[in-house]
Design an enzyme around this catalytic site. Structure first.
Site, PDB file in Angstrom:
ATOM      1  CG  ASP A 147      -2.059   1.003   1.093  1.00 48.69           C
ATOM      2  OD1 ASP A 147      -1.798   2.132   0.630  1.00 48.69           O
ATOM      3  OD2 ASP A 147      -3.209   0.644   1.429  1.00 48.69           O
ATOM      4  NE  ARG A 209     -15.284   0.749  -8.515  1.00 47.21           N
ATOM      5  CZ  ARG A 209     -16.008   0.385  -7.471  1.00 47.21           C
ATOM      6  NH1 ARG A 209     -15.986  -0.884  -7.069  1.00 47.21           N
ATOM      7  NH2 ARG A 209     -16.750   1.264  -6.822  1.00 47.21           N
ATOM      8  CG  ASP A 233     -17.635  -9.480  -6.727  1.00 46.71           C
ATOM      9  OD1 ASP A 233     -18.649 -10.170  -6.958  1.00 46.71           O
ATOM     10  OD2 ASP A 233     -17.686  -8.344  -6.225  1.00 46.71           O
ATOM     11  CD  GLU A 238     -18.618  -5.113 -13.010  1.00 51.24           C
ATOM     12  OE1 GLU A 238     -19.536  -4.370 -12.573  1.00 51.24           O
ATOM     13  OE2 GLU A 238     -17.752  -5.605 -12.289  1.00 51.24           O
ATOM     14  CG  HIS A 255     -19.430  -5.194  -8.948  1.00 45.69           C
ATOM     15  ND1 HIS A 255     -19.009  -4.189  -9.798  1.00 45.69           N
ATOM     16  CD2 HIS A 255     -19.046  -4.781  -7.712  1.00 45.69           C
ATOM     17  CE1 HIS A 255     -18.419  -3.235  -9.116  1.00 45.69           C
ATOM     18  NE2 HIS A 255     -18.425  -3.571  -7.835  1.00 45.69           N
ATOM     19  N   GLY A 258     -19.572  -7.028  -1.928  1.00 39.30           N
ATOM     20  CA  GLY A 258     -19.957  -6.094  -0.872  1.00 39.30           C
ATOM     21  C   GLY A 258     -21.448  -6.003  -0.644  1.00 39.30           C
TER      22      GLY A 258
END
Length: 340
Positions: A147, A209, A233, A238, A255, A258
């Site tokens: 990160d 993403r 996912d 899309e 997707h 979440g």
């Protein structure tokens, strides 16, 4: 006050009715300039592109996206137009962590993986990645965290390079926003060169993403045995996803990582709070998620119960059976609660 709302945002209608008598619910991908011309606020998801084309000449003063991602928001235009906006960072972090946890349990159950001692590479360790890190450590996995923004800020913790992850990880999971420019672009972060550098044929998971992972390069990596499995996912283009990649992926879902009821309710409450703050309204009572029927019993301990509560193979089977229903499966997602 007129509020235009994506009609697939669940559980929010009663609270909205307490705020305004003029709430208009529309399909997110079909919200157009005529719909918002006299609106005061918009509540959207990722399928509504909030930019000058949509908003020029409108009366919109506030936009809330009930998502953690905001690459569908033209922040520069909104700033110039004097339109305040908000996203919902962290709202569904536990839901995505639940998805990844289930994938790890399936690796252990169906692939014979011994999680303890395996190395998990986490690319992006914010709200979601930090929860995934805790899950992995619970199972005794060694975790490498990449990160760069957090590392540059001087945040606590040990950080790894992407090269470390390419060399050492048995599982790689992506939890970064989509950025095409700036100091740390993530568009096609996992490209052909990334897959060519992998040393251990890891399982690759993308719940961030779609364009963070070059889908064509991932398909080649599967075909040429550079990765052990792919769990996808979020997809490029899309809902017109790569059918060859879907067929080759171990788990392919529409997707919805979440999409727990808990995550959706968290977003709803954050959106309501933002609307009330911006317009000086009295906040209605908090929204709570519906309860699941008490129908599952632990057969083999917590792992079995967790997979009874949520198994992504079920979502994958539905998508693989009819990929053309990507949006329908996403928009009419069954009730799913997080593990408490």
């Amino acid at each position: 006050m007129k509020i235009v709302i994506d009609d697939k945002i669940p559980y929010i209608r009663e609270a909205m009715a307490r705020l305004t008598a003029d709430a208009v619910y529309l399909k997110g991908s079909e919200i157009g300039p005529a719909d918002v011309s006299d609106a005061d606020a918009l509540v959207v998801r990722t399928r509504t592109r909030c930019d000058e084309r949509l908003l020029r000449g409108s009366s919109v003063k506030f936009i809330a996206t009930a998502t953690i991602g905001f690459d569908h928001i033209d922040a520069g235009y909104l700033r110039r137009a004097g339109i305040e906006w908000m996203s919902c960072p962290g709202c569904n972090a536990a839901s995505v962590a639940q998805y990844v946890r289930s994938v790890l349990l399936l690796l252990r159950r169906d692939r014979g993986a011994r999680l303890a001692g395996m190395t998990l590479g986490i690319v992006g360790c914010g709200h979601v990645g930090s929860k995934v890190k805790a899950v992995a450590e619970e199972y005794g996995m060694r975790v490498l965290v990449n990160d760069p923004p957090r590392q540059e800020r001087g945040d606590e913790g040990a950080f790894a390079t992407l090269a470390d992850i390419e060399r050492e990880a048995d599982v790689v999971t992506f939890h970064v926003p989509l950025a095409k420019d700036g100091p740390h672009p993530t568009f096609h972060l996992a490209d052909a060169a990334f897959f060519n550098r992998l040393a251990k044929k890891p399982v690759v998971i993308n719940t961030s993403r779609g364009a963070v992972v070059d889908n064509d390069a991932l398909l080649d990596a599967i075909i040429y045995n550079k990765v052990a499995d792919a769990v996808i996912d979020t997809w490029e283009n899309e809902p017109r996803i790569s059918l060859p990649l879907l067929r080759r992926a171990w788990i392919g879902t529409p997707h919805i990582a979440g999409y727990s009821a808990d995550g959706k309710v968290n977003a709803d409450n954050m959106v309501i709070e933002g609307l009330c703050r911006h317009f000086g309204l009295r906040r209605p009572p908090l929204i709570t998620p519906p309860q699941l029927p008490s129908t599952f019993v632990p057969a083999d301990g917590d792992d079995a119960l967790r997979l009874q509560l949520y198994n992504p193979l079920d979502d994958s089977a539905r998508l693989k059976a009819d990929p053309g229903k990507f949006e329908e499966l996403r928009g009419n997602y069954p009730l799913r609660r997080e593990w408490v």
